[in-house]
Structures are given as structure tokens and as C-alpha cells.
Design an enzyme around this catalytic site. Structure first.
Site, mmCIF file in Angstrom:
data_model
loop_
_atom_site.group_PDB
_atom_site.id
_atom_site.type_symbol
_atom_site.label_atom_id
_atom_site.label_comp_id
_atom_site.label_asym_id
_atom_site.label_seq_id
_atom_site.Cartn_x
_atom_site.Cartn_y
_atom_site.Cartn_z
ATOM 1 N N HIS A 50 -1.625 -5.542 1.420
ATOM 2 C CA HIS A 50 -2.848 -6.317 1.169
ATOM 3 C C HIS A 50 -2.473 -7.701 0.658
ATOM 4 C CE1 HIS A 50 -6.730 -7.522 -0.585
ATOM 5 N NE2 HIS A 50 -6.002 -7.943 -1.600
ATOM 6 N N LYS B 184 0.836 -1.204 0.000
ATOM 7 C CA LYS B 184 0.000 0.000 0.000
ATOM 8 C C LYS B 184 0.877 1.262 0.000
ATOM 9 C CE LYS B 184 -3.810 -2.438 2.328
ATOM 10 N NZ LYS B 184 -4.574 -2.579 3.601
ATOM 11 N N GLU C 12 -8.895 -10.725 -8.011
ATOM 12 C CA GLU C 12 -7.982 -9.588 -7.842
ATOM 13 C C GLU C 12 -6.876 -9.610 -8.896
ATOM 14 O OE1 GLU C 12 -8.922 -9.219 -3.051
ATOM 15 O OE2 GLU C 12 -6.906 -9.820 -3.673
ATOM 16 N N TYR D 293 -12.022 -2.972 -3.400
ATOM 17 C CA TYR D 293 -12.591 -3.162 -2.065
ATOM 18 C C TYR D 293 -14.126 -3.191 -2.084
ATOM 19 C CZ TYR D 293 -8.115 -2.788 0.435
ATOM 20 O OH TYR D 293 -6.852 -3.022 0.934
ATOM 21 N N ASN E 101 -1.834 -0.193 7.383
ATOM 22 C CA ASN E 101 -1.276 -1.523 7.666
ATOM 23 C C ASN E 101 -0.423 -2.104 6.530
ATOM 24 O OD1 ASN E 101 -3.324 -2.298 5.963
ATOM 25 N ND2 ASN E 101 -4.417 -3.550 7.455
HETATM 26 P P1 DAT Z 1 -7.331 -7.492 5.353
HETATM 27 O O1 DAT Z 1 -6.599 -6.356 4.670
HETATM 28 O O2 DAT Z 1 -6.541 -8.041 6.510
HETATM 29 O O3 DAT Z 1 -7.786 -8.548 4.379
HETATM 30 P P2 DAT Z 1 -10.107 -6.590 5.386
HETATM 31 O O4 DAT Z 1 -10.216 -7.187 4.026
HETATM 32 O O5 DAT Z 1 -11.116 -6.957 6.402
HETATM 33 O O6 DAT Z 1 -8.651 -6.888 6.023
HETATM 34 O O7 DAT Z 1 -10.111 -4.999 5.276
HETATM 35 C C1 DAT Z 1 -9.417 -4.358 4.233
HETATM 36 C C2 DAT Z 1 -8.699 -3.174 4.811
HETATM 37 O O8 DAT Z 1 -9.646 -2.257 5.351
HETATM 38 C C3 DAT Z 1 -7.765 -3.494 5.969
HETATM 39 O O9 DAT Z 1 -6.479 -3.913 5.540
HETATM 40 C C4 DAT Z 1 -7.707 -2.196 6.693
HETATM 41 C C5 DAT Z 1 -9.113 -1.626 6.494
HETATM 42 N N1 DAT Z 1 -9.948 -1.961 7.651
HETATM 43 C C6 DAT Z 1 -10.472 -3.162 7.961
HETATM 44 N N2 DAT Z 1 -11.195 -3.125 9.095
HETATM 45 C C7 DAT Z 1 -11.109 -1.838 9.524
HETATM 46 C C8 DAT Z 1 -11.627 -1.136 10.645
HETATM 47 N N3 DAT Z 1 -12.374 -1.744 11.559
HETATM 48 N N4 DAT Z 1 -11.313 0.194 10.747
HETATM 49 C C9 DAT Z 1 -10.560 0.811 9.831
HETATM 50 N N5 DAT Z 1 -10.041 0.205 8.736
HETATM 51 C C10 DAT Z 1 -10.319 -1.098 8.593
HETATM 52 MG MG MG Z 2 -9.154 -8.431 2.838
#
Ligand code: DAT
Ligand code: MG
Length: 148
Positions: free
Chosen positions: A115, A9, A126, A49, A112
Site C-alpha cells: 500500500h 501487506k 495515514e 480503508y 497486490n
Molecule cells: P491502491 O492500493 O492502488 O491505492 P485503492 O486505494 O483503490 O488502490 O484500493 C485499495 C485496495 O483495495 C487495493 O490495493 C486492492 C483492493 N482493491 C481495489 N480495487 C479492487 C477491486 N476492484 N477488486 C478487488 N480488490 C480491489
Molecule cells: Mg489507495
């Protein structure tokens, strides 16, 4: 052989973590099949997303992804989807184990660093979204030193 989509990212690129992150996947034994640096449009980030479009953090997430260049990659290997997620660590970096990418390099969930696809089916979607041109066809000469 299984493939996954991994994206460094904008914060990971800005913070100079590209080399370290690639190195972790390489050293594990996975094979790099696609790699590019690009800045995506808002609509593209929204498609990536799409499953999260109803979440309260969706707008902020999209803003973050379009805020600078990202490194998009395809990695191949046995169980690379699940193992890639293990290498990356938990979504919330404060809950990610030390030794994982997020555990070592990040603090906030909204910064974070990386991805990774969460299933073989999302990886397929994807990779099609990010690499419509397809990926490289090659096999590492190390194959028989990594797989029995
Ligand atoms: P991951 O990236 O671990 O697959 P995800 O697909 O649930 O997690 O979410 C995509 C991204 O969205 C994640 O990397 C960071 C953001 N995100 C997820 N949950 C969040 C939250 N509760 N508050 C803020 N950002 C969040
Ligand atoms: Mg995810």
C-alpha cells in the site's frame, strides 16, 4: 520535506519481499522515518480503508489486511507520495509495468503486496493513524549527494 505512508501487506511479508521492497525506496534516495511490524485488528483495518467501505470488495480487503503481520513505514523525500506510487505500480498488478513492485511481484488485485498513500493529505492521515507515537527525527548524511 514530504512524507508518505507505505505498508507491506501480509502477502509481501509472508513471501519474503520486505528486504527487496525497503531496498527499492532506499536506493531511490528516500529516507526511512518510521518502521514497524505489526498485526492489526479488524476495526483498525476498517479505519485505514474507511473511504472504500461501500465497495463490494471491502470485506475481503479487510480480511486480507488482518490475516498476518504487515510492515508499516514512513518514507520522506521530494515528491515521495507520487513517486512512491510510481515505484509501487498500478492497483491491478497485471496492469502494473515491469520494474514496479506490483508489476514484478504480484498477479491478483486482492494480493497486490503493498500500500502507498495516494495524496499528501491521505499520507498525513495515514501516518497519524499508524504512527500515533510519531516518527524518528533524523537527516541522512547522504542528503547533499541526493539533492542539489
Ligand atoms: P491502491 O492500493 O492502488 O491505492 P485503492 O486505494 O483503490 O488502490 O484500493 C485499495 C485496495 O483495495 C487495493 O490495493 C486492492 C483492493 N482493491 C481495489 N480495487 C479492487 C477491486 N476492484 N477488486 C478487488 N480488490 C480491489
Ligand atoms: Mg489507495
Amino acid at each position: 520535506m514530504e512524507q508518505t505512508f507505505i505498508m507491506i501487506k501480509p502477502d509481501g511479508v509472508q513471501r519474503g519481499l520486505v528486504g527487496d521492497i525497503i531496498s527499492r525506496f532506499e536506493k531511490k534516495g528516500f529516507t526511512l522515518k518510521g518502521l514497524k511490524l505489526l498485526t492489526v485488528e479488524r476495526s483498525f483495518a476498517e479505519s485505514h480503508y474507511a473511504d472504500l467501505s461501500s465497495k463490494p470488495f471491502f470485506n475481503g480487503l479487510v480480511e486480507y489486511i488482518v490475516s498476518g503481520p504487515v510492515v508499516a513505514m514512513v518514507w520522506e523525500g521530494k515528491s515521495v507520495v507520487t513517486t512512491g506510487r510510481t515505484i509501487i505500480g498500478a492497483t491491478n498488478p497485471l496492469a502494473s509495468a515491469p520494474g514496479t513492485i506490483r508489476g514484478d511481484f504480484a498477479i491478483d488485485i486482492g494480493r497486490n503486496v503493498i500500500h502507498g498513500s495516494d495524496s499528501v493529505e491521505s499520507a498525513r492521515k495515514e501516518i497519524a493513524l499508524w504512527f500515533p507515537e510519531g516518527v524518528a527525527e533524523w537527516q541522512s548524511s547522504l542528503h547533499s549527494w541526493i539533492y542539489e
